[in-house]
Design a protein around this motif. Structure first.
Motif, PDB file in Angstrom:
ATOM      1  N   GLY A  96       6.988   6.269   6.026  1.00 28.34           N
ATOM      2  CA  GLY A  96       6.123   6.813   5.003  1.00 28.34           C
ATOM      3  C   GLY A  96       5.028   7.724   5.513  1.00 28.34           C
ATOM      4  N   PHE A  97       4.580   7.500   6.741  1.00 26.86           N
ATOM      5  CA  PHE A  97       3.506   8.321   7.303  1.00 26.86           C
ATOM      6  C   PHE A  97       4.007   9.209   8.438  1.00 26.86           C
ATOM      7  CE2 PHE A  97       1.414   4.420   5.693  1.00 26.86           C
ATOM      8  CZ  PHE A  97       0.682   5.007   4.678  1.00 26.86           C
ATOM      9  N   SER A  98       5.318   9.308   8.576  1.00 30.08           N
ATOM     10  CA  SER A  98       5.940  10.065   9.661  1.00 30.08           C
ATOM     11  C   SER A  98       6.010  11.551   9.353  1.00 30.08           C
ATOM     12  CB  SER A  98       7.352   9.518   9.914  1.00 30.08           C
ATOM     13  OG  SER A  98       8.135  10.441  10.642  1.00 30.08           O
ATOM     14  N   SER A 124      12.236  15.685   4.515  1.00 32.05           N
ATOM     15  CA  SER A 124      12.306  15.212   3.114  1.00 32.05           C
ATOM     16  C   SER A 124      12.893  13.810   3.002  1.00 32.05           C
ATOM     17  CB  SER A 124      13.131  16.187   2.255  1.00 32.05           C
ATOM     18  OG  SER A 124      12.569  17.484   2.291  1.00 32.05           O
ATOM     19  N   ARG A 125      12.632  12.957   3.989  1.00 31.89           N
ATOM     20  CA  ARG A 125      13.140  11.588   3.957  1.00 31.89           C
ATOM     21  C   ARG A 125      12.020  10.554   3.909  1.00 31.89           C
ATOM     22  NH1 ARG A 125      15.153  10.283   8.472  1.00 31.89           N
ATOM     23  NH2 ARG A 125      14.682  12.153   9.665  1.00 31.89           N
ATOM     24  N   SER A 126      10.796  11.001   3.751  1.00 30.55           N
ATOM     25  CA  SER A 126       9.673  10.071   3.729  1.00 30.55           C
ATOM     26  C   SER A 126       9.649   9.262   2.443  1.00 30.55           C
ATOM     27  CB  SER A 126       8.349  10.835   3.865  1.00 30.55           C
ATOM     28  OG  SER A 126       7.248   9.973   3.644  1.00 30.55           O
ATOM     29  N   GLU A 127       9.384   7.963   2.576  1.00 30.10           N
ATOM     30  CA  GLU A 127       9.253   7.104   1.399  1.00 30.10           C
ATOM     31  C   GLU A 127       8.013   7.459   0.580  1.00 30.10           C
ATOM     32  OE1 GLU A 127      11.459   4.972   4.648  1.00 30.10           O
ATOM     33  OE2 GLU A 127       9.527   6.004   4.497  1.00 30.10           O
ATOM     34  N   LEU A 128       7.068   8.167   1.178  1.00 31.29           N
ATOM     35  CA  LEU A 128       5.869   8.602   0.478  1.00 31.29           C
ATOM     36  C   LEU A 128       5.879  10.119   0.258  1.00 31.29           C
ATOM     37  CD1 LEU A 128       3.213   6.391   2.334  1.00 31.29           C
ATOM     38  CD2 LEU A 128       4.213   6.016   0.068  1.00 31.29           C
ATOM     39  N   TYR A 129       7.077  10.678   0.144  1.00 25.88           N
ATOM     40  CA  TYR A 129       7.230  12.128   0.020  1.00 25.88           C
ATOM     41  C   TYR A 129       6.426  12.681  -1.161  1.00 25.88           C
ATOM     42  CZ  TYR A 129       9.488  16.695  -0.442  1.00 25.88           C
ATOM     43  OH  TYR A 129       9.717  18.045  -0.534  1.00 25.88           O
ATOM     44  N   LYS A 130       6.514  12.032  -2.307  1.00 28.65           N
ATOM     45  CA  LYS A 130       5.836  12.540  -3.503  1.00 28.65           C
ATOM     46  C   LYS A 130       4.316  12.466  -3.363  1.00 28.65           C
ATOM     47  CE  LYS A 130       9.541  11.669  -6.822  1.00 28.65           C
ATOM     48  NZ  LYS A 130       9.931  10.983  -8.096  1.00 28.65           N
ATOM     49  N   LEU A 131       3.842  11.487  -2.624  1.00 32.97           N
ATOM     50  CA  LEU A 131       2.402  11.405  -2.370  1.00 32.97           C
ATOM     51  C   LEU A 131       1.960  12.571  -1.491  1.00 32.97           C
ATOM     52  CD1 LEU A 131      -0.268   9.690  -2.570  1.00 32.97           C
ATOM     53  CD2 LEU A 131       0.444   8.654  -0.408  1.00 32.97           C
ATOM     54  N   HIS A 132       2.745  12.863  -0.457  1.00 30.06           N
ATOM     55  CA  HIS A 132       2.362  13.916   0.486  1.00 30.06           C
ATOM     56  C   HIS A 132       2.461  15.313  -0.120  1.00 30.06           C
ATOM     57  CE1 HIS A 132       2.026  10.798   3.340  1.00 30.06           C
ATOM     58  NE2 HIS A 132       3.291  10.687   3.664  1.00 30.06           N
ATOM     59  N   THR A 133       3.331  15.486  -1.100  1.00 27.56           N
ATOM     60  CA  THR A 133       3.437  16.801  -1.747  1.00 27.56           C
ATOM     61  C   THR A 133       2.444  16.953  -2.895  1.00 27.56           C
ATOM     62  OG1 THR A 133       5.175  16.014  -3.247  1.00 27.56           O
ATOM     63  CG2 THR A 133       5.880  17.016  -1.154  1.00 27.56           C
ATOM     64  N   ILE A 135      -4.358   8.256   4.153  1.00 27.90           N
ATOM     65  CA  ILE A 135      -4.618   8.442   2.721  1.00 27.90           C
ATOM     66  C   ILE A 135      -6.122   8.376   2.527  1.00 27.90           C
ATOM     67  CG2 ILE A 135      -4.313   7.512   0.391  1.00 27.90           C
ATOM     68  CD1 ILE A 135      -1.689   6.281   1.314  1.00 27.90           C
ATOM     69  N   HIS A 136      -6.686   9.377   1.896  1.00 28.84           N
ATOM     70  CA  HIS A 136      -8.138   9.397   1.660  1.00 28.84           C
ATOM     71  C   HIS A 136      -8.408   9.535   0.168  1.00 28.84           C
ATOM     72  CE1 HIS A 136     -12.393  10.034   2.269  1.00 28.84           C
ATOM     73  NE2 HIS A 136     -12.325  11.145   1.539  1.00 28.84           N
ATOM     74  N   ALA A 137      -9.116   8.555  -0.375  1.00 30.79           N
ATOM     75  CA  ALA A 137      -9.480   8.548  -1.801  1.00 30.79           C
ATOM     76  C   ALA A 137      -8.260   8.759  -2.692  1.00 30.79           C
ATOM     77  CB  ALA A 137     -10.551   9.606  -2.079  1.00 30.79           C
ATOM     78  N   PRO A 158       2.530   3.503  11.863  1.00 29.15           N
ATOM     79  CA  PRO A 158       1.187   3.070  12.286  1.00 29.15           C
ATOM     80  C   PRO A 158       1.242   1.747  13.035  1.00 29.15           C
ATOM     81  CG  PRO A 158       1.474   2.766   9.921  1.00 29.15           C
ATOM     82  CD  PRO A 158       2.662   3.529  10.396  1.00 29.15           C
ATOM     83  N   ALA A 159       0.421   1.640  14.076  1.00 33.22           N
ATOM     84  CA  ALA A 159       0.323   0.406  14.850  1.00 33.22           C
ATOM     85  C   ALA A 159      -0.979  -0.326  14.571  1.00 33.22           C
ATOM     86  CB  ALA A 159       0.426   0.710  16.350  1.00 33.22           C
ATOM     87  N   ALA A 160      -1.894   0.319  13.853  1.00 34.12           N
ATOM     88  CA  ALA A 160      -3.180  -0.297  13.513  1.00 34.12           C
ATOM     89  C   ALA A 160      -3.585   0.186  12.126  1.00 34.12           C
ATOM     90  CB  ALA A 160      -4.242   0.054  14.549  1.00 34.12           C
ATOM     91  N   LEU A 161      -2.789  -0.193  11.133  1.00 31.35           N
ATOM     92  CA  LEU A 161      -3.004   0.282   9.769  1.00 31.35           C
ATOM     93  C   LEU A 161      -4.171  -0.460   9.132  1.00 31.35           C
ATOM     94  CD1 LEU A 161      -1.836   2.189   7.586  1.00 31.35           C
ATOM     95  CD2 LEU A 161      -0.526   0.227   6.746  1.00 31.35           C
ATOM     96  N   ALA A 162      -5.134   0.280   8.628  1.00 30.56           N
ATOM     97  CA  ALA A 162      -6.326  -0.320   8.026  1.00 30.56           C
ATOM     98  C   ALA A 162      -6.551   0.265   6.639  1.00 30.56           C
ATOM     99  CB  ALA A 162      -7.553  -0.074   8.898  1.00 30.56           C
TER     100      ALA A 162
END
Length: 453
Positions: free
Chosen positions: A252-254, A261-270, A306-308, A337-341
């Protein structure tokens, strides 16, 4: 070397000195314009398994492995060695491995996506912790778990990671920490799972966690509540949220997944989808739970993901940067991510049940996977530690049910409040070695969460 014994060894092996000696020798072994990147992973850990409140297995492991990456021009080859701790023997193994890699490179093709950092840097992280001695821990568990069906697994000790480049970069990461997860079972076979992780063990904190869990055993004995499929007001504890974000973080964050176009969060990033403005996620190196360098020789820094509620940066490793014309930011090879907060909110832990009022309290989730990747829709099972709440009181356990819902919904329009405390959840993976990393997350109060059967 791997050792299995009944208790921690009296003296800890000095892995840092040993790795430094190997790195210095590897520089001397270089020929021509070669570049060698050396990565080291080691540990000295105690492992204890409990069943019915009694010790079923106990041991100590001391092990180390060294990965050599020989680069000549645009060609590269790898070799991973077990480090025995005897300097001369390890030096002989390294010398032989480099000779084999050198021979293999002669017929190797160029790697079109090869990119490594050749700058010089030094970074050292060393953090001593307060860990329980095994025999003392056994006494503490016996006392706290008296009369309880306590099943658990403890792993704790020193984890080390090292990096060295023959261009002069050196990194060392050494921390003491522990991860203890356990379940309390009632005669029905249902259970409540709890974890305690960190680098500062406290008997009183452990005892309090066991006691708090034990107080809910009476609820497990009640007749389980069966619910029809539908959407229910829900509170997801940090451990439950970690299961969802862990799967969404696979790609998702890759940067590579997004570029292809294979990200699980593709629609968020676009920008097609946004989350609630209170949602901010980052790869937070300040947590100190993962090394500040990677195997490509890049220093790692915190990255806003992801910000706000809106997409920020992606995790970009060197190969993705080379292939897609991006700038590497020290991401690991899998770009996860290895340290997702996640930034916390304002829902106090003591107010959770009252704010939930009537609905589901979900302690953890199981077998999570995607049902619809492009809409970041996830499915899995509730299990134990999921309760039906009425009027701010837990009144019954919930029969295991399947859920199927979108993370976009859960952290978007359905988000009501975020927990005020973000819990540190260290990785409990021991596949081959104890892992570094983890997450720091609050709980989530959602207006609805969808159960399907």
């Amino acid at each position: 070397m791997s050792q299995f014994m009944s208790s921690r060894t009296g003296a800890s092996f000095d892995w840092q000195t040993h790795f430094t000696a190997l790195a210095d020798a590897i520089e001397r072994f270089q020929q021509g314009a070669e570049l060698t990147l050396s990565s080291f992973a080691g540990e000295q850990s105690d492992f204890i398994r409990f069943n019915a409140g009694k010790v079923r297995q106990i041991g100590n492991v001391s092990q180390g492995k060294l990965t050599l990456r020989l680069i000549d021009g645009a060609r590269q080859a790898y070799s991973t060695l077990t480090v025995c701790g005897d300097l001369q023997q390890d030096l002989d193994e390294v010398s032989a491995a480099l000779a084999t890699l050198r021979e293999g490179l002669r017929g190797a093709a160029d790697d079109p996506h090869l990119l490594v950092d050749t700058t010089q840097w030094q970074r050292v992280t060393q953090r001593s912790g307060k860990l329980p001695e095994p025999q003392a821990l056994l006494r503490t568990v016996a006392e706290c778990a008296s009369g309880l069906d306590f099943v658990g697994f403890y792993a704790g000790g020193t984890i080390v990671r090292g990096f060295a480049s023959t261009r002069g970069s050196r990194g060392w990461y050494e921390v003491d920490n522990f991860n203890f997860s356990w379940s309390l079972y009632d005669p029905s076979g249902r259970a409540i799972k709890t974890t305690y992780a960190g680098d500062d063990w406290n008997d009183a904190v452990f005892a309090r966690k066991v006691e708090q869990t034990a107080t809910r055993l009476a609820v497990l004995a009640l007749t389980p509540r069966g619910l029809a499929p539908g959407r229910y007001r829900s509170y997801l504890a940090p451990a439950a949220l970690s299961e969802l974000l862990g799967v969404a973080s696979w790609g998702g964050f890759s940067a590579r997944a997004q570029a292809s176009s294979r990200s699980e969060l593709y629609k968020l990033h676009t920008g097609e989808v946004t989350l609630d403005p209170r949602v901010s996620l980052s790869e937070d190196l300040n947590l100190g739970i993962t090394p500040g360098f990677n195997d490509d020789g890049y220093l790692r820094e915190s990255v806003s993901l992801i910000h706000a509620g809106r997409s920020a940066e992606r995790l970009t490793n060197a190969r993705s940067a080379r292939e897609y014309g991006l700038t590497p930011n020290g991401a690991l090879s899998n770009e996860s991510p290895a340290a997702l907060a996640m930034a916390p909110g304002d829902l106090l832990e003591e107010d959770v049940l009252a704010k939930l009022d009537t609905g589901l309290y979900i302690g953890n989730l199981w077998y999570v996977n995607f049902s619809d990747r492009m809409n970041c829709r996830l499915t899995g099972m509730t299990r134990f530690a999921t309760f039906w709440v009425e009027g701010g009181e837990i009144v019954a356990p919930l029969d295991a049910m399947r859920f199927d819902d979108s993370l976009y919904r859960l952290l978007g329009g359905e988000l009501e409040q975020l927990g005020a405390h973000a819990e540190l959840l260290l990785s409990d993976s021991t596949w081959g070695e104890r892992a570094t990393g983890g997450m720091q997350l609050p709980g989530v109060l959602a207006k609805s969460f969808e159960l399907t059967l």
